[in-house]
Design a protein around this motif. Structure first.
Motif, PDB file in Angstrom:
ATOM      1  N   ARG A 131       0.860  -1.186   0.000  1.00 41.68           N
ATOM      2  CA  ARG A 131       0.000   0.000   0.000  1.00 41.68           C
ATOM      3  C   ARG A 131       0.891   1.230   0.000  1.00 41.68           C
ATOM      4  O   ARG A 131       2.099   1.128   0.216  1.00 41.68           O
ATOM      5  CB  ARG A 131      -0.952  -0.017   1.209  1.00 41.68           C
ATOM      6  CG  ARG A 131      -0.272   0.082   2.564  1.00 41.68           C
ATOM      7  CD  ARG A 131      -1.261  -0.132   3.699  1.00 41.68           C
ATOM      8  NE  ARG A 131      -1.782   1.119   4.219  1.00 41.68           N
ATOM      9  CZ  ARG A 131      -2.336   1.221   5.433  1.00 41.68           C
ATOM     10  NH1 ARG A 131      -2.440   0.158   6.214  1.00 41.68           N
ATOM     11  NH2 ARG A 131      -2.791   2.367   5.865  1.00 41.68           N
ATOM     12  N   ALA A 132       0.288   2.394  -0.235  1.00 42.24           N
ATOM     13  CA  ALA A 132       1.088   3.619  -0.342  1.00 42.24           C
ATOM     14  C   ALA A 132       1.322   4.209   1.043  1.00 42.24           C
ATOM     15  O   ALA A 132       0.542   5.018   1.526  1.00 42.24           O
ATOM     16  CB  ALA A 132       0.376   4.613  -1.245  1.00 42.24           C
ATOM     17  N   TYR A 133       2.369   3.754   1.706  1.00 43.93           N
ATOM     18  CA  TYR A 133       2.691   4.274   3.024  1.00 43.93           C
ATOM     19  C   TYR A 133       3.349   5.657   2.916  1.00 43.93           C
ATOM     20  O   TYR A 133       3.999   5.965   1.911  1.00 43.93           O
ATOM     21  CB  TYR A 133       3.693   3.353   3.723  1.00 43.93           C
ATOM     22  CG  TYR A 133       3.121   2.043   4.195  1.00 43.93           C
ATOM     23  CD1 TYR A 133       2.427   1.965   5.393  1.00 43.93           C
ATOM     24  CD2 TYR A 133       3.305   0.888   3.441  1.00 43.93           C
ATOM     25  CE1 TYR A 133       1.914   0.747   5.828  1.00 43.93           C
ATOM     26  CE2 TYR A 133       2.792  -0.336   3.872  1.00 43.93           C
ATOM     27  CZ  TYR A 133       2.099  -0.384   5.068  1.00 43.93           C
ATOM     28  OH  TYR A 133       1.601  -1.576   5.496  1.00 43.93           O
TER      29      TYR A 133
ATOM     30  N   LEU B 176       5.168   4.545   7.924  1.00 48.26           N
ATOM     31  CA  LEU B 176       6.289   3.689   8.316  1.00 48.26           C
ATOM     32  C   LEU B 176       7.333   4.482   9.072  1.00 48.26           C
ATOM     33  O   LEU B 176       7.795   5.522   8.592  1.00 48.26           O
ATOM     34  CB  LEU B 176       6.961   3.102   7.074  1.00 48.26           C
ATOM     35  CG  LEU B 176       6.208   2.028   6.309  1.00 48.26           C
ATOM     36  CD1 LEU B 176       7.013   1.640   5.067  1.00 48.26           C
ATOM     37  CD2 LEU B 176       5.981   0.807   7.192  1.00 48.26           C
ATOM     38  N   VAL B 177       7.689   4.003  10.264  1.00 51.91           N
ATOM     39  CA  VAL B 177       8.834   4.550  10.985  1.00 51.91           C
ATOM     40  C   VAL B 177       9.756   3.352  11.247  1.00 51.91           C
ATOM     41  O   VAL B 177       9.455   2.230  10.844  1.00 51.91           O
ATOM     42  CB  VAL B 177       8.410   5.272  12.291  1.00 51.91           C
ATOM     43  CG1 VAL B 177       7.467   6.419  11.975  1.00 51.91           C
ATOM     44  CG2 VAL B 177       7.752   4.303  13.279  1.00 51.91           C
ATOM     45  N   ARG B 178      10.893   3.595  11.927  1.00 48.52           N
ATOM     46  CA  ARG B 178      11.845   2.486  12.087  1.00 48.52           C
ATOM     47  C   ARG B 178      11.977   2.081  13.537  1.00 48.52           C
ATOM     48  O   ARG B 178      12.098   2.945  14.420  1.00 48.52           O
ATOM     49  CB  ARG B 178      13.220   2.930  11.537  1.00 48.52           C
ATOM     50  CG  ARG B 178      14.261   1.815  11.426  1.00 48.52           C
ATOM     51  CD  ARG B 178      14.360   1.281  10.029  1.00 48.52           C
ATOM     52  NE  ARG B 178      15.044  -0.018   9.976  1.00 48.52           N
ATOM     53  CZ  ARG B 178      16.275  -0.223   9.524  1.00 48.52           C
ATOM     54  NH1 ARG B 178      16.982   0.797   9.072  1.00 48.52           N
ATOM     55  NH2 ARG B 178      16.809  -1.427   9.507  1.00 48.52           N
TER      56      ARG B 178
ATOM     57  N   LYS C 136       4.119  -0.764  15.101  1.00 45.89           N
ATOM     58  CA  LYS C 136       3.091  -1.520  14.368  1.00 45.89           C
ATOM     59  C   LYS C 136       1.792  -0.736  14.246  1.00 45.89           C
ATOM     60  O   LYS C 136       1.146  -0.748  13.188  1.00 45.89           O
ATOM     61  CB  LYS C 136       2.829  -2.865  15.062  1.00 45.89           C
ATOM     62  CG  LYS C 136       3.920  -3.876  14.783  1.00 45.89           C
ATOM     63  CD  LYS C 136       3.594  -5.217  15.441  1.00 45.89           C
ATOM     64  CE  LYS C 136       4.751  -6.205  15.292  1.00 45.89           C
ATOM     65  NZ  LYS C 136       4.757  -7.200  16.381  1.00 45.89           N
ATOM     66  N   ALA C 137       1.427  -0.040  15.334  1.00 48.09           N
ATOM     67  CA  ALA C 137       0.184   0.743  15.295  1.00 48.09           C
ATOM     68  C   ALA C 137       0.298   1.891  14.285  1.00 48.09           C
ATOM     69  O   ALA C 137      -0.658   2.181  13.551  1.00 48.09           O
ATOM     70  CB  ALA C 137      -0.129   1.280  16.692  1.00 48.09           C
ATOM     71  N   ILE C 138       1.478   2.519  14.239  1.00 44.28           N
ATOM     72  CA  ILE C 138       1.678   3.624  13.287  1.00 44.28           C
ATOM     73  C   ILE C 138       1.633   3.074  11.855  1.00 44.28           C
ATOM     74  O   ILE C 138       1.060   3.683  10.949  1.00 44.28           O
ATOM     75  CB  ILE C 138       3.010   4.360  13.579  1.00 44.28           C
ATOM     76  CG1 ILE C 138       2.967   5.020  14.971  1.00 44.28           C
ATOM     77  CG2 ILE C 138       3.286   5.426  12.519  1.00 44.28           C
ATOM     78  CD1 ILE C 138       4.282   5.647  15.417  1.00 44.28           C
ATOM     79  N   LYS C 139       2.196   1.882  11.680  1.00 42.73           N
ATOM     80  CA  LYS C 139       2.182   1.254  10.347  1.00 42.73           C
ATOM     81  C   LYS C 139       0.753   0.928   9.910  1.00 42.73           C
ATOM     82  O   LYS C 139       0.374   1.166   8.752  1.00 42.73           O
ATOM     83  CB  LYS C 139       3.034  -0.023  10.369  1.00 42.73           C
ATOM     84  CG  LYS C 139       3.127  -0.700   9.012  1.00 42.73           C
ATOM     85  CD  LYS C 139       4.107  -1.855   9.011  1.00 42.73           C
ATOM     86  CE  LYS C 139       4.073  -2.570   7.671  1.00 42.73           C
ATOM     87  NZ  LYS C 139       4.968  -3.730   7.619  1.00 42.73           N
ATOM     88  N   GLN C 140      -0.047   0.409  10.855  1.00 48.87           N
ATOM     89  CA  GLN C 140      -1.463   0.143  10.604  1.00 48.87           C
ATOM     90  C   GLN C 140      -2.160   1.375  10.042  1.00 48.87           C
ATOM     91  O   GLN C 140      -3.026   1.283   9.182  1.00 48.87           O
ATOM     92  CB  GLN C 140      -2.166  -0.229  11.919  1.00 48.87           C
ATOM     93  CG  GLN C 140      -2.189  -1.714  12.238  1.00 48.87           C
ATOM     94  CD  GLN C 140      -2.996  -2.476  11.207  1.00 48.87           C
ATOM     95  OE1 GLN C 140      -4.049  -2.024  10.792  1.00 48.87           O
ATOM     96  NE2 GLN C 140      -2.476  -3.609  10.754  1.00 48.87           N
ATOM     97  N   ALA C 141      -1.742   2.531  10.573  1.00 47.65           N
ATOM     98  CA  ALA C 141      -2.369   3.794  10.160  1.00 47.65           C
ATOM     99  C   ALA C 141      -1.751   4.342   8.871  1.00 47.65           C
ATOM    100  O   ALA C 141      -2.090   5.442   8.438  1.00 47.65           O
ATOM    101  CB  ALA C 141      -2.246   4.812  11.289  1.00 47.65           C
ATOM    102  N   GLY C 142      -0.830   3.586   8.263  1.00 43.81           N
ATOM    103  CA  GLY C 142      -0.319   3.977   6.948  1.00 43.81           C
ATOM    104  C   GLY C 142       0.988   4.757   6.962  1.00 43.81           C
ATOM    105  O   GLY C 142       1.365   5.355   5.954  1.00 43.81           O
TER     106      GLY C 142
END
Ligand code: PLP
Length: 382
Positions: A21-23, A349-351, A341-347
């Protein structure tokens, strides 16, 4: 079938580049801004007007690119976010001024600074002694150390996440060995001043190369390029991937004494004779001719960074001061991996690094205003 060398390979794991998806990508310290329109024009025109060049080998030594890099460094002092723009002209911050002229002979260009670093490891570090580096620094250094069979002496950071300079120096002197670190360091974001590095080089072994990786210096560190004339053993590695909006072009370079440049060139000519293709050279030359554009980008990143740090500190996050285009943060009672993971769920990406010692932190790249506003609203929800 497999060589015994293979057992020493522990390949680098880059920030994920998912296609599902377009993160919003705030995980690889890329620049959120596109390259200068002049870079786009130069590449399009070069390919259109000189298609034959795609069929010919490029200049193996990137001579025009070296000239362009030297010109940009002299113009900006090597720290973009502090340079000033007046109409079309760019000038360095007073204390960043380089007290001599950087010339093309002091520069080596490679296919990304990762390749430059690889050649530096090959040219200057021996397998018969440990290389001194901080425990937490750019995670590619240990990868190359495995590749070239160079043992490491990893020095833990101080409790305030700064480098333990006295310990690095005492070990380097005891073992008569080289030192490498990123300045500002990654993933902490903290840097040493030029004077602190100068004091360090004065006390380090004189007959061993001292490497400073300035991948992030344009966002607020102090460059050590002004020290090149003073120290014949100083090698400074820099990249187009962060402040020059060029991670996709794969361009990096080093600045050092011309004698050391010759050695790295010898390694290149023994491994990959034509490291930089014609299109990347064209793009790099055009980028260096528009430092004004990149000064503006760096200043925008710094503004967003400071704004985001304020936002986080108001919400009781622990944020290490940053001189880079990323921040390193944690919060008591907030598990980093789940937050990632929660931030990724919301679209977005952090590290997150699972490396012991820094596993409570998230590293977040500074994006555009819109991207940071999106991240703020996600962080307020979770
Ligand atoms: C990103 C980075 C590099 C690699 O840059 P490339 O030019 O893209 O290979 C090198 N060193 C550090 C510290 C970095 O963060």
């Amino acid at each position: 079938m497999i060589s015994s060398r293979m057992k020493n390979l522990h390949p680098y794991v880059p920030g994920e580049q998912p296609k599902d998806r377009a993160y919003i990508k705030l995980n690889a310290n890329e620049n959120p801004y596109p390259p200068s329109p002049k870079v786009v024009d130069a590449v399009v025109n070069a390919v259109k007007n000189h298609p034959e060049k795609l069929g010919l080998y490029p200049d193996p030594d990137s001579n025009e690119l070296k000239k362009a890099i030297a010109k940009m460094l002299n113009e900006t002092g090597g720290v973009l976010c502090r340079a000033s723009v007046n109409g079309e002209s760019v000038s360095p911050f007073e204390s960043d001024k380089i007290p001599f002229e950087v010339t093309p002979e002091m520069i080596y260009c490679g296919n990304g600074s990762d390749e430059v670093l690889s050649f530096v490891f090959y040219a200057f570090f021996d397998g018969d002694r440990e290389l001194v580096l901080p425990e937490h620094t750019y995670s590619f250094y240990p990868v190359y150390a495995g590749f070239y069979e160079i043992p490491l002496d990893k020095i833990p950071l101080n409790s305030d996440w700064t480098l333990n300079v006295p310990k690095m120096l005492s070990d380097a002197n005891e073992k008569n060995t080289s030192i490498i670190f990123a300045n500002p360091n990654a993933p902490t974001g903290l840097g040493l001043t030029r004077n602190q590095v100068r004091e360090m080089i004065l006390k380090a072994p004189k007959d061993r190369v001292f490497v400073v990786d300035e991948a992030y210096v344009d966002f607020g560190g102090e460059s050590c390029i002004p020290l090149i004339n003073e120290f014949k053993n100083l090698v400074i590695v820099r990249t187009f991937s962060k402040s020059l909006c060029g991670a996709g072009q794969r361009l990096g370079y080093l600045v050092s004494n011309p004698e050391l440049v010759k050695n790295v060139t010898t390694v290149k000519n023994s491994l990959n004779h034509f490291p930089i293709d014609f299109v990347a050279q064209t793009a790099g030359i055009a980028a260096c001719s528009d430092s004004k554009y990149y000064v503006d980008c760096a200043k925008k990143v710094v503004r967003e960074r400071e704004d985001f740090i304020k936002f986080l500190r108001e919400r009781n996050w622990f944020v290490i001061d940053s001189q880079t285009n990323f921040i390193f943060i944690k919060k008591d009672g907030v598990p980093a991996e789940e937050t990632y993971k929660a931030i990724k769920q919301a679209g977005i990406l952090v590290r997150h690094f699972s490396t012991p010692g820094i596993e409570d932190f998230l590293r977040i790249t500074i994006g555009t205003k819109e991207q940071m506003e999106a991240l703020k609203s996600v962080m307020d929800k979770i």
